[in-house]
Design a protein around this motif. Sequence first.
Motif, PDB file in Angstrom:
ATOM      1  N   PRO A   1     101.060  -8.065  57.567  1.00  0.00           N
ATOM      2  CA  PRO A   1     101.650  -8.254  56.235  1.00  0.00           C
ATOM      3  C   PRO A   1     102.979  -7.538  56.054  1.00  0.00           C
TER       4      PRO A   1
ATOM      5  N   THR B   1      98.930  -5.165  51.967  1.00  0.00           N
ATOM      6  CA  THR B   1     100.000  -5.987  51.376  1.00  0.00           C
ATOM      7  C   THR B   1     101.352  -5.678  51.997  1.00  0.00           C
TER       8      THR B   1
ATOM      9  N   ALA C   1      92.984  -8.670  48.907  1.00  0.00           N
ATOM     10  CA  ALA C   1      94.435  -8.756  49.047  1.00  0.00           C
ATOM     11  C   ALA C   1      94.811 -10.095  49.655  1.00  0.00           C
TER      12      ALA C   1
ATOM     13  N   VAL D   1      98.557 -12.123  50.882  1.00  0.00           N
ATOM     14  CA  VAL D   1     100.007 -12.029  51.060  1.00  0.00           C
ATOM     15  C   VAL D   1     100.494 -13.316  51.716  1.00  0.00           C
TER      16      VAL D   1
ATOM     17  N   ALA E   1     102.400 -11.771  46.802  1.00  0.00           N
ATOM     18  CA  ALA E   1     101.294 -10.877  47.143  1.00  0.00           C
ATOM     19  C   ALA E   1     100.491 -10.587  45.887  1.00  0.00           C
TER      20      ALA E   1
ATOM     21  N   VAL F   1      96.758  -8.276  44.634  1.00  0.00           N
ATOM     22  CA  VAL F   1      95.546  -7.493  44.883  1.00  0.00           C
ATOM     23  C   VAL F   1      94.665  -7.612  43.642  1.00  0.00           C
TER      24      VAL F   1
END
Length: 469
Positions: free
Chosen positions: A163, A229, A251, A253, A417, A419
Amino acid sequence: MEGPARPADPTASARAARRARPVRPCRPDRTAPGERPRGRSLAVVGAAVVSATLAAGCAAPEGATEPLRSEVAYQPVSLDEAPALDGVLAANDALGAAMLSSSDATNAVASPFGAYVALSMLAEGARGDTAAAFDAALGAAGADRTASVSALREALLAYDGDPTLAAADQLPAAPLLHLADRVVLDDELDVEPDFLAALARGYDAGVDTTDLGVAAAKAVLDEWVNRETGGLVRSSAITPHPDLRVVLQDAIVLAARWRVPFEPSDTAPAAFATGTDMVDVDTLHGTAEADWTAHDVDGWTSVRLPYVEGFVADLVLPPAGTDPADVSLDVLGGLRTGAEATDLAQGRPIGVAVPVLDLEPGPLDLLLALDAVGLGELSRLSDLPDLGGITTTENLVLAQAAQQARLTLDEGGTVAAAVTELAADSTAAQVQPADAFVVTFDRPFLLRVADAETGLTLFLAAVRDPSAG
């Protein structure tokens, strides 16, 4: 997956000059680029917290963690074997629409799939009426849902890679789509083994235990988010405290180049009507003969821009006076399936003028969105949810639920991205060809980023004022 080194990117200098919020990616010991670990230890959650975290640095966390391993191996599922794909895809769209409409940010950004996976993990520990509520909200029940989510994750992980490449000045040559899931359990939680087995088998999720009742636990959550990330999200949105028992972290990305990039020399300031004001914003201008498509979907004008492979972006202009966050499920379904879509270009070249985007709206509280899709009981103390599949020794309630997301769009492509965290507590101007079909995104619009094969919605953004960030 990490692609081969690509030639110099003519958009890289524009991207680097425009980046106003530098990131500090960690580069911990990792599996070799392009190689995905299997059979990782699972992180267990006493109550599920999916955390969107932005870590401020790369120092080792103060809190100690202990991995908790399951004897059950990850069992990937192919798309052909997914028994409830249509229901999951439709519920994913409904969750994304609820997330956009519940946000009070000027520009809302959401990853419905990130939130969906986190909720699906939490649902593995639900029982009784709470399990039934999950089945209705997530569009599929039990093992069918788990298998379908696993199949979607497995398809996306064909593009897995480091990532940190998403934070570089140059986009990777091949698209990168990184997914990671973890459960963090309080070290005194008496967790049910079947819950851990379900997370291992269906989600390849990591499980760690730590003392979630101390401030040092924040560093444990932050470090994982920063690492997974590539530094695009820097710290967790979850606040540790003595009653915290479970945190679920997801997560996602994405970094992808356009199949037809925009020329940096054609980027110029242009007026954008926010609904209350006129602002000047840097605007991309481009034309494509065949690679772009334009459709009317229930009165919304959509232009589809493919990335080099695997993924697409839909730029969607709502009817005048309609807020982009008010997108209906019919429109999202039409964008996903192509049903009831009318070709607007009719073989003509398509011209696009769309603002450069660098959006980071801050944490989105998911509790309102969960209530909108029928999962409000997860956070109600008056009528406790049944999460007895996680633990039978304590009553758990969803106390914190947040998603942090970031999205940039420029001449070269897109970086996004997100989370998601669920935390459970214990209770005691280019010249266009004359015949081009031109769409100018000079007022609030919707952006949808999706998987090209399945139509799975990965990111949604309601852009009301590109100058606001």
